[in-house]
Structures are given as C-alpha cells and as structure tokens.
Motif scaffolding. Structure first.
Motif, PDB file in Angstrom:
ATOM      1  N   ASP A  49      -6.622   5.257   1.622  1.00 21.63           N
ATOM      2  CA  ASP A  49      -5.831   4.041   1.829  1.00 21.63           C
ATOM      3  C   ASP A  49      -4.334   4.336   1.720  1.00 21.63           C
ATOM      4  O   ASP A  49      -3.557   3.531   1.222  1.00 21.63           O
ATOM      5  CB  ASP A  49      -6.231   2.940   0.821  1.00 21.63           C
ATOM      6  CG  ASP A  49      -5.836   1.553   1.316  1.00 21.63           C
ATOM      7  OD1 ASP A  49      -5.520   1.417   2.515  1.00 21.63           O
ATOM      8  OD2 ASP A  49      -5.841   0.599   0.510  1.00 21.63           O
TER       9      ASP A  49
ATOM     10  N   GLU B 248      -6.290   8.498   5.354  1.00 19.15           N
ATOM     11  CA  GLU B 248      -6.897   7.236   5.766  1.00 19.15           C
ATOM     12  C   GLU B 248      -7.966   6.795   4.765  1.00 19.15           C
ATOM     13  O   GLU B 248      -8.025   5.645   4.365  1.00 19.15           O
ATOM     14  CB  GLU B 248      -7.489   7.375   7.174  1.00 19.15           C
ATOM     15  CG  GLU B 248      -7.852   6.029   7.759  1.00 19.15           C
ATOM     16  CD  GLU B 248      -8.554   6.129   9.101  1.00 19.15           C
ATOM     17  OE1 GLU B 248      -8.524   7.213   9.717  1.00 19.15           O
ATOM     18  OE2 GLU B 248      -9.136   5.117   9.505  1.00 19.15           O
ATOM     19  N   MET B 249      -8.797   7.743   4.335  1.00 16.49           N
ATOM     20  CA  MET B 249      -9.835   7.419   3.353  1.00 16.49           C
ATOM     21  C   MET B 249      -9.255   6.984   2.025  1.00 16.49           C
ATOM     22  O   MET B 249      -9.843   6.196   1.310  1.00 16.49           O
ATOM     23  CB  MET B 249     -10.707   8.651   3.099  1.00 16.49           C
ATOM     24  CG  MET B 249     -11.799   8.817   4.093  1.00 16.49           C
ATOM     25  SD  MET B 249     -12.929  10.059   3.451  1.00 16.49           S
ATOM     26  CE  MET B 249     -13.747  10.489   4.953  1.00 16.49           C
TER      27      MET B 249
ATOM     28  N   PRO C  97       0.838  -1.194   0.000  1.00 13.33           N
ATOM     29  CA  PRO C  97       0.000   0.000   0.000  1.00 13.33           C
ATOM     30  C   PRO C  97       0.879   1.253   0.000  1.00 13.33           C
ATOM     31  O   PRO C  97       1.877   1.296   0.716  1.00 13.33           O
ATOM     32  CB  PRO C  97      -0.787  -0.100   1.304  1.00 13.33           C
ATOM     33  CG  PRO C  97      -0.169  -1.192   2.090  1.00 13.33           C
ATOM     34  CD  PRO C  97       0.665  -2.027   1.183  1.00 13.33           C
TER      35      PRO C  97
END
Lengths: 112, 230
Positions: free
Chosen positions: B97, B94-95, B74
């Motif tokens: 990723d 965070e949204m 990621p």
C-alpha cells in the motif's frame, strides 16, 4: 486480491452509491497480541460479501454475520472477541489476544 | 456513518490530506475534522496528539468517550531511476500500500512497458518533484548511480520533510556524494538523514533482494521497530 485500508473505504463508498446495504467494521480496541491494529477496517454488504480484515481471518465470519444484522436493523453495535469468551473462542482468536470491533451501517439517505 | 461523511473522507485521502473521524462512543454521533480545521475544533489538543501518533484510538474528554479514526495520507515512495531495482520494487510497493512514483529523464528507461501501471515521470527530478511535491508522508530513494539525476532529487528531498531518504551506492560513491552536497551548502546533520548504504543489511544481492531491503528499511522507519532484545 489483497485489499488495503484505502481500497476498503473506497469500496464502502462505491457499494453504498450502488444502492447496496453496507456496514463498516472498525477495530476500536485490542489487548495482547491482536493480529490487526486499532483502526483496521472490514466492509460488508447485505449479501455477506466483504473486503478487508479485522483479525487476519480468525473472527471475520462472526463479524460478517453480525454486520448483516446491522445492515438490516440499522443499529450500530460493538462486538468483543477473545479467549475469555467461550463463544468467541469457538470462532477463535487462537493468538490469545482480545479485540473489540465497532460495526455501523453506512447511511446513504441525504436526510440523515 | 453518513455516506456524505465517507465520501468527504475518501476525497481528503485522495488529495493526500489528513483527517480525523470523531465518533462519540455512546451515541454513535460522528463528525469529520480536516487537518486544516483541526485547530478550531473543541477537541483540538486531543485530535492533534492522535494525528501525530498516526494511529486510531479511543480517548476521553470531560467524561465523554470518543473513538478517533486517524486517516493519514497513504505513504508514498518517490524514486529516481527507472532501473532494474525499481522494476522489482513496483509490485512489492503495491502490496505494501505504498504509492510509487518513478522519475527518470532517460526515456528509454522510463517506459510503460517496463513499468506497467506505475506512475512514471520521464523528466528531470527538479521538474518532476515540483509537480509531485514531497511531504512528511513521502520516502525518497535515489537509484540511478548518476549524480546528474540523483543529486537534484536528493537536494529537493533534503529540503523537504520526507520521512525517509536513501541513496544507492558504495561507501566510496557515497563519500563523493557527501562532498558534492557539502559544496551545495548542506551540513552534516542534513546529510546524515540519508540512508547510505541503502536498505536493511540482509545481504541482498539480486535487484529484487535489494528492493526488499530498501522497502524493509522504509517500513521500519515508518512504523519503528517493536521487538526488543531483553
């Protein structure tokens, strides 16, 4: 809750380890303006609970229904959705794209 | 898919190592190829090409069809500066990723109260970056305005394979930064990797808008623009 691909695969593992029947759906091909890229995942359990998306909401319902069958009989299958298919038009990729989704069961048995 | 295979795949992801899951389309037979074992695989050339593209896809080799699920680590954003802009950036990252890590040796700034749930390293960047490591799936962002903190971070980023490097500051501030980096031995090509002024030009004013512009530029660098004006 917004789920990411890492959450989805981690969830698939957790659900399977909890002894739930689990299927993983993966977008394997797209044509035209498909809403989610190839490789996107949706994880489904035997009760029809799901996390993730393969189409941004258009065909998830149909994939979940098929996935429950995959969990029941253990046979992987490939689903196709698009405007060319009347049944798929009903569940609706209104964007006009077409997608192919591979649905497989997660096998918890060590023997496999 | 065997649960053992899925567990192995998730473990590699957590360790920030790439893998390719190979599925024979007709039979459903699967195997997981780790980045380290890729060269020894019979499909090495195909797998390598797919991994480099960062995208999953269908391929064919000697009349057999396969589906390759590429699991690249990621993407991560490493920031110097536990400042207002990085506070706004935390929930957005965070949204998206994007794993976020914030470095700031000023312990009054780098507090869990200001950054709930965020990886915080209240250390000097050279120390913190030794722990974190910067790989080709990492973006580095310098936000403190303080050369004592930003410069060591930027120098480490320039020596790494970071896919994105950005630094906050006016053209004048950046001009002085370029002089310092030149003096530290970096050439124009290396320094040219730094996005400055940082962020997409959306006329950002507030800290949240600046955070949006920076994250927009990071996503654009990661994915590449797709719309072309005809």
């Amino acid at each position: 809750m917004i789920s990411t691909d890492s959450d989805i695969l981690a969830t698939a593992e957790t659900w399977a380890k909890d002894g739930r029947g689990v299927a993983l759906a993966t977008v394997v091909e797209t044509w035209g303006s498909a809403p989610r890229p190839v490789g996107s995942h949706l994880v489904i359990d035997g009760e029809g609970n799901f996390l993730g998306s393969v189409s941004g909401g258009c065909v998830e319902g149909a994939v979940v229904t098929e996935a429950v069958d995959v969990i029941a009989d253990g046979k992987s299958r490939t689903l196709e959705f698009g405007v060319a298919d009347e049944a798929a038009w009903k569940v609706g990729l209104s964007c006009g794209g077409r997608i192919k989704v591979y649905v497989e069961r997660i096998l918890a048995e060590e023997a496999n | 898919m065997d649960l053992a295979l899925l567990s192995a795949l998730n473990a590699e992801r957590a360790a920030r190592r790439a893998t390719v899951l190979v599925t024979e389309t007709a039979s459903g037979v699967q195997r997981l190829v780790k980045e380290a074992d890729l060269a020894a695989d019979p499909l090495a050339a195909l797998l390598d090409k797919q991994l480099r593209s960062g995208k999953s896809g269908a391929v064919e080799a000697e009349g057999v069809s396969y589906f390759l699920t590429v699991q690249a680590p990621p993407p991560r954003v490493v920031v110097t500066g536990a400042v207002h802009i990085s506070q706004a950036m935390a929930p957005m990252a965070e949204m998206l990723d994007l794993d976020l890590a914030i470095i700031d040796p000023r312990t009054a700034f780098a507090t869990p109260e200001r950054f709930p749930g965020v990886t915080l390293l209240p250390e000097w960047p050279d120390e913190a970056i030794k722990t974190l490591g910067l790989d080709g799936y990492t973006a580095f962002v310098a936000l403190t305005h303080d050369p004592k903190i930003d410069d060591p971070g930027l120098e480490a980023a320039l020596r790494s394979e970071c896919f994105y490097i950005g630094a906050l500051g006016s053209r004048k501030t950046h001009g002085r930064r370029v002089e310092r980096l030149m003096a530290a031995g970096f050439d124009e090509v290396a320094i040219g990797r730094i996005h400055a002024p940082i962020g997409l030009d959306i006329g950002a004013v507030s800290p949240a808008e600046i955070a949006l512009a920076i994250l927009g530029e990071i996503v654009s660098t990661l994915r590449g623009p797709r719309r072309h004006l005809s």
